[in-house]
Design a protein around this motif. Sequence first.
Motif, PDB file in Angstrom:
ATOM      1  N   GLU A   1      10.342  -1.206  -4.773  1.00 21.37           N
ATOM      2  CA  GLU A   1      10.799   0.059  -5.340  1.00 21.37           C
ATOM      3  C   GLU A   1      10.384   1.199  -4.426  1.00 21.37           C
ATOM      4  N   GLY A   2      11.305   2.070  -4.121  1.00 16.96           N
ATOM      5  CA  GLY A   2      11.022   3.214  -3.266  1.00 16.96           C
ATOM      6  C   GLY A   2      11.144   2.936  -1.781  1.00 16.96           C
ATOM      7  N   ALA A   3      11.383   1.690  -1.419  1.00 15.97           N
ATOM      8  CA  ALA A   3      11.545   1.373   0.003  1.00 15.97           C
ATOM      9  C   ALA A   3      12.920   1.845   0.474  1.00 15.97           C
ATOM     10  N   ALA A   4      12.975   2.358   1.675  1.00 16.33           N
ATOM     11  CA  ALA A   4      14.240   2.797   2.274  1.00 16.33           C
ATOM     12  C   ALA A   4      14.376   2.097   3.618  1.00 16.33           C
ATOM     13  N   HIS A   5      15.589   1.674   3.925  1.00 17.44           N
ATOM     14  CA  HIS A   5      15.817   0.861   5.118  1.00 17.44           C
ATOM     15  C   HIS A   5      16.871   1.520   5.992  1.00 17.44           C
TER      16      HIS A   5
ATOM     17  N   LYS B   1       0.831  -1.210   0.000  1.00 20.62           N
ATOM     18  CA  LYS B   1       0.000   0.000   0.000  1.00 20.62           C
ATOM     19  C   LYS B   1       0.865   1.260   0.000  1.00 20.62           C
ATOM     20  N   GLY B   2       2.043   1.197   0.648  1.00 22.25           N
ATOM     21  CA  GLY B   2       2.951   2.335   0.675  1.00 22.25           C
ATOM     22  C   GLY B   2       2.669   3.315   1.787  1.00 22.25           C
ATOM     23  N   ASN B   3       3.531   4.344   1.888  1.00 22.88           N
ATOM     24  CA  ASN B   3       3.418   5.405   2.889  1.00 22.88           C
ATOM     25  C   ASN B   3       3.311   4.840   4.303  1.00 22.88           C
TER      26      ASN B   3
END
Length: 127
Positions: A46-50, A28-30
Amino acid sequence: MIGQLQTRGPLFVSPFCDSDTILKLATKGNVILIGRGAHILTRHFEGAAHARIVAPIEMRGRRAAEINACSYKAACRTIHHEDHGRAAYLRSHFDQAIDDPLAYDITLNTGRLTPADACAFAPTYLT
């Protein structure tokens, strides 16, 4: 429940979610996912930051003792126990070391940054 989540900013999720819930929320994101191998489960998103947050045990013990109104020694014992449990969970469920630097995009040391500075810095770097 997943389909009903509405929020203006990112949703923070309990570290007690299961893997399926983590993946549904990440899709779902955010969302900010904490613990339970979320950084491993979402590594290909994609777009995930860890981010990994660290601090010296002495500082963590002082902070925990103050927050939990307990002795420094008791706080450090609890921290060691929880750290061991987290490492064991990642090892047993994902065959991954908790301190693998390649599993994270950034490591924030709150021994050198205040927690407030780390919170302010992370979104700038991770977006």
